[in-house]
Design a protein around this motif. Sequence first.
Motif, PDB file in Angstrom:
ATOM      1  N   ARG A 192      15.825 -30.726   1.486  1.00  0.00           N
ATOM      2  CA  ARG A 192      16.473 -31.063   2.610  1.00  0.00           C
ATOM      3  C   ARG A 192      17.177 -32.302   2.210  1.00  0.00           C
ATOM      4  O   ARG A 192      18.432 -32.268   3.115  1.00  0.00           O
ATOM      5  N   THR A 241      21.273 -31.950   3.156  1.00  0.00           N
ATOM      6  CA  THR A 241      21.846 -32.257   4.482  1.00  0.00           C
ATOM      7  C   THR A 241      23.162 -32.700   4.572  1.00  0.00           C
ATOM      8  O   THR A 241      23.997 -32.468   5.430  1.00  0.00           O
ATOM      9  N   LEU A 282      14.924 -23.989   0.670  1.00  0.00           N
ATOM     10  CA  LEU A 282      14.935 -24.697   1.857  1.00  0.00           C
ATOM     11  C   LEU A 282      13.950 -23.801   2.996  1.00  0.00           C
ATOM     12  O   LEU A 282      13.306 -24.288   3.738  1.00  0.00           O
ATOM     13  N   ARG A 284      11.840 -29.191  10.660  1.00  0.00           N
ATOM     14  CA  ARG A 284      12.013 -28.116   9.838  1.00  0.00           C
ATOM     15  C   ARG A 284      13.011 -27.026  10.632  1.00  0.00           C
ATOM     16  O   ARG A 284      13.138 -26.002  10.554  1.00  0.00           O
ATOM     17  N   ILE A 302      18.975 -26.113   9.373  1.00  0.00           N
ATOM     18  CA  ILE A 302      20.015 -27.017   8.848  1.00  0.00           C
ATOM     19  C   ILE A 302      21.344 -26.453   9.130  1.00  0.00           C
ATOM     20  O   ILE A 302      22.303 -27.199   9.110  1.00  0.00           O
TER      21      ILE A 302
END
Length: 516
Positions: free
Chosen positions: A140, A144, A128, A454, A457
């Motif tokens: 992603r 998520t 990632l 980006r 996360i």
Amino acid sequence: MAVVLGSYTMPLLGISIFIATLSYISYKLLSSYLHKWVEMKPIPGVPGTYPFIGNALQFKTNAGDFFRQIEDYTHTFFDAPLLKIWIGPIPFVILFHAETVEPILTNSVHMDKAYVYNFLHPWLGTGLLTSTGHKWRQRRKMLTPTFHFSILTDFLEVMNEQAEILVEKLKSQAGKGPFNCFSYITLCALDIISETAMGKKIYAQSNSDSEYVKSVYKMSDIISRRQRTPWFWPDFVYRYFGNRWEHDKTLKVLHTFTYKVICERADLISSNASDSDTDQGKRKRWAFLDMILKTTDEEGNRMSDHDIQEEVDTFMFRGHDTTAAAMNWALHLLGSHPEVLSKVQQELQEVFGTSDRPVNTEDLKKLKYLGCVIKEALRLFPSVPFFARSICEDCHINGFKVPKGAQAIVITYALHRDPRYFPEPEEFRPERFLLENSVGRPPYAYIPFSAGLRNCIGQRFALMEETVVLSYILRNFNVEACQKREELRPVGELILRPEKGIWIKLEKRVSQTSSN
């Protein structure tokens, strides 16, 4: 003679093709370089730029000196509309104003990480952090859901347990004068990410000599050194003249460890052991790895073992080092500002009283001032002091044309010190992040977790962990910093660290009882 000449026909043809190909490649590279040089000439640049080597010979070899050099550039050129440097034959635009950062981070075209991220590939693969294009979008989307708030709250138990262990370790230093707290906090963060990401207890707080722990820091240093020396960028040069042997030896330790853990968890899931009860009759804890092992894409395909290892290695590195650094910087700042420390402890008193009970989700919502402290610490000392993107098509930044193939470096450390949005930027003022004081501030003036598509996360995980761990420390101890700001000498490598650690004094809080 004809026969003799005929026997040389194929070798000569091969040599001719090789020379022609090499000439064509050289021509294309030279043309591209000259095109960028001409296109970017109007952009203000650092003096002393030479053809082909750029500014590379001006850069300091020591990581701390190099970071201060970049910091000096941002001061010198703060009023310039844009700034460029050349590292070898590659041009970089240096961005540290909200209005120049935003058009890059909001444009889905410029999502590729810069060339220097390639040196992370042997360790983190194209997970990632480092992947691009379709792979990044798919990965992603798959990952998520594993960071949903309801799932993150399940990790509170781990964070509380490890924070309790940290407090017990720190008690041995309380009342005994100055000590370096950096490794204590870092090992706690490593224990948390290991158990939450991999479902594996590594007992780092009890075994600070862990080979894996040492290898994480060694690899970070090796990669940072290579990023600063463009003559080692070509793989064949690095292999024969660089530090490749140490790189590969360290990499083997890191990959062997995570591969073993992945295999263990995969075996547990295949035997349904991960869904069974523990010996105590409680539901067995899930880890990110467990969810990744069961995650599928739109077509129902699971991630390969290699794909899983990429993400686990990324979580382990980015999930502990960044958070540990942030907590250490926060402790220094709190120890340097007793009035702020007092406000935080007053808030903790209102929420917890004299209880030493674990932190729950409701507590996290109430600890608003501590949240402001964490944000302000990340403003002054962002865990990732700079990051870079590739310019994937010709664009204009602040009126200057930047050609495709150039690289953009966002200097978060300098961006967060813009006096237009943070008056007296070197002052530690958590109140800046109270809701009423944040109105009107551009969203790209403060980006400790990057921004745009980006963005990080794991930012909610990180903020939750920092709140839990710091609350435990500050409920149990008074903190006094033993270094002045100028003595910290931040080192901006992959992570922003103090050159000689964070030295503090701890005193046990007399108001704390053993239980409530």
